[in-house]
Design a protein around this motif. Structure first.
Motif, PDB file in Angstrom:
ATOM      1  N   ASP A 314       0.812  -1.223   0.000  1.00  0.00           N
ATOM      2  CA  ASP A 314       0.000   0.000   0.000  1.00  0.00           C
ATOM      3  C   ASP A 314       0.844   1.270   0.000  1.00  0.00           C
ATOM      4  O   ASP A 314       0.315   2.371   0.140  1.00  0.00           O
ATOM      5  N   GLY A 315       2.171   1.129  -0.149  1.00  0.00           N
ATOM      6  CA  GLY A 315       3.040   2.291  -0.230  1.00  0.00           C
ATOM      7  C   GLY A 315       3.667   2.713   1.078  1.00  0.00           C
ATOM      8  O   GLY A 315       4.448   3.674   1.104  1.00  0.00           O
ATOM      9  N   THR A 316       3.372   2.021   2.190  1.00  0.00           N
ATOM     10  CA  THR A 316       4.012   2.335   3.463  1.00  0.00           C
ATOM     11  C   THR A 316       5.499   2.023   3.396  1.00  0.00           C
ATOM     12  O   THR A 316       5.891   0.930   2.987  1.00  0.00           O
ATOM     13  N   PRO A 358      -1.892  -4.939   5.591  1.00  0.00           N
ATOM     14  CA  PRO A 358      -2.379  -4.155   4.447  1.00  0.00           C
ATOM     15  C   PRO A 358      -3.904  -4.101   4.329  1.00  0.00           C
ATOM     16  O   PRO A 358      -4.424  -3.276   3.578  1.00  0.00           O
ATOM     17  N   ASP A 359      -4.626  -4.984   5.064  1.00  0.00           N
ATOM     18  CA  ASP A 359      -6.086  -4.979   5.020  1.00  0.00           C
ATOM     19  C   ASP A 359      -6.714  -4.282   6.227  1.00  0.00           C
ATOM     20  O   ASP A 359      -7.936  -4.163   6.301  1.00  0.00           O
ATOM     21  N   LEU A 362      -6.881   0.425  10.304  1.00  0.00           N
ATOM     22  CA  LEU A 362      -6.034   1.378  11.017  1.00  0.00           C
ATOM     23  C   LEU A 362      -4.649   1.507  10.385  1.00  0.00           C
ATOM     24  O   LEU A 362      -3.766   2.142  10.960  1.00  0.00           O
ATOM     25  N   ARG A 363      -4.473   0.920   9.210  1.00  0.00           N
ATOM     26  CA  ARG A 363      -3.121   0.832   8.646  1.00  0.00           C
ATOM     27  C   ARG A 363      -2.484   2.198   8.372  1.00  0.00           C
ATOM     28  O   ARG A 363      -1.268   2.339   8.428  1.00  0.00           O
ATOM     29  N   GLU A 364      -3.290   3.210   8.091  1.00  0.00           N
ATOM     30  CA  GLU A 364      -2.715   4.512   7.739  1.00  0.00           C
ATOM     31  C   GLU A 364      -2.222   5.289   8.947  1.00  0.00           C
ATOM     32  O   GLU A 364      -1.460   6.249   8.803  1.00  0.00           O
TER      33      GLU A 364
END
Length: 395
Positions: A314-316, A358-359, A362-364
């Protein structure tokens, strides 16, 4: 399911048929652990089957796709003393089948690589050598044939000269000429081995050339192409990735015939997964592989064998810390393999007892995603691992 009775005085007694069905020794040591209320017995067996040896972290190229662009580890060669520690320990792994001389460095830059291969071959183990092909000169090829190396995997990341040079920083024709001489030497020495294979990292800028790469593989009598997506260590490589969350049709190109003495057989294509999904499986753990770094430190896989950063699906941007499970200067490979942490780690990965970061909703905002840790399960966490998704592959 076998029914056993446990009491404090006598412990647990396991019926003999359980051992017979699983082809286990009649007596063995186990680690006992708990997971979500279940009791788990982890057999302490020296059953490693594959051994990756990183003889060097140095390289004669500076490829655009390489981890060496971002890592903080030194460029260094494995010393003879460290290799001797590994060699002495091999006999303690009775199920060992193959040794793979490859890493993020170029093995053929190590001045003692041929002596190392010869020492391993005297143990009657199959050997795979991974190389960028630039140093695969006739005298090296002749020695690889003489020593009975089983397979040589050469990195070919473009079917056209311009694309190849952009990714690898060297000339495709140099590699092709080395492979022509490699095949000529095999014919002169009347040998089918080492079998030749290609490794290809696909990008937006080279994926259209898979047909040309397959055509080159057919010309060079390569019996296999291992295709991997790029693990994006830089922003430029993240923009070049072909995978993501949404399902993508796998790349397709025709197989080709390869000649093996009087026989003709179809070559094999090992293609990667193209999107993030629920199925997670670590080939390093399933293959019972162990990775020994240039300095003798042991890690469970490539992903945890160095200090570096990369971009998750996801680009993290994640910082990965090397996970060291032992040191061959202090313990034998068998002792390291059967240690509590290593046995427990393999069990956690087999069950994939990690969150799917990634799912996560709260990942962001999750700080743990910036490192290789998770909010539950074993740490370091394999939650973001693209190898476990089969998106990124290696031999």
């Amino acid at each position: 399911m076998t029914n056993i009775r446990i009491n404090r005085q006598d412990g647990a007694k396991i019926p003999p048929e359980f051992f017979e069905r699983r082809q286990m020794p009649t007596e063995m040591n186990c680690w006992l652990s708990e997971r979500d209320g279940d009791l788990i017995l982890h057999p302490r067996l020296p059953d490693a089957r594959k051994l990756y040896i990183e003889v060097t972290t140095g390289c004669n190229l500076q490829c655009a796709t390489c981890i060496r662009n971002v890592w903080s580890d030194p460029d260094a060669d494995m010393t003879r003393a460290t290799f001797e520690c590994i060699l002495e320990d091999i006999d303690g792994l009775p199920d060992l089948e193959r040794v793979i001389f490859t890493s993020f460095g170029e093995p053929l830059t190590h001045p003692g690589i041929l002596e190392m291969i010869e020492a391993v071959r005297k143990k009657d183990l199959a050997v795979t050598l991974g190389s960028n092909g630039l140093m695969l000169k006739p005298h090296i090829s002749r020695e690889l044939v003489r020593l009975g190396v089983d397979r040589v995997m050469v990195s070919v990341d473009g079917g056209l000269a311009e694309t190849f040079e952009k990714v690898r920083g060297t000339y495709l024709e140099q590699i092709v000429e080395n492979l022509r001489q490699f095949n000529a030497i095999k014919r002169d020495m009347d040998s089918l081995f080492p079998a030749l294979g290609f490794e290809t990292v696909i990008l937006k800028s080279n994926v259209a050339e898979l047909t040309e790469i397959a055509s080159l593989a057919a010309q060079m009598n390569a019996s296999k192409i291992l295709v991997s997506n790029v693990l994006a260590y830089t922003e430029d490589m993240f923009k070049e990735r072909l995978y993501g969350y949404e399902p993508v049709e796998p790349e397709k190109f025709q197989a080709w015939a390869t000649r093996a003495d009087a026989w003709v057989m179809w070559a094999t294509l090992d293609l990667p997964r193209m999107h993030w999904g629920a199925e997670r499986r670590c080939r390093f753990i399933k293959d019972k592989a162990i990775v020994v770094g240039w300095d003798g430190k042991v890690s469970p896989c490539y992903a945890l064998s160095h200090n570096y950063s990369y971009f998750a699906v996801d680009g993290t941007n994640k910082k990965v810390s090397r996970y060291e499970l032992g040191d061959v200067h202090k313990q034998s490979l068998a002792e390291i393999w059967m240690s509590e942490d290593y046995v427990r780690f393999r069990s956690e990965v087999n069950a994939f007892h990690f969150p799917s970061c990634p799912d996560c909703d709260l990942r962001e905002t999750c700080d743990l995603r910036l490192t290789n840790e998770g909010c539950w399960g074993w740490n370091p966490s394999c939650a973001d691992c693209l190898w476990a998704q089969d998106i990124v592959k290696c031999p």
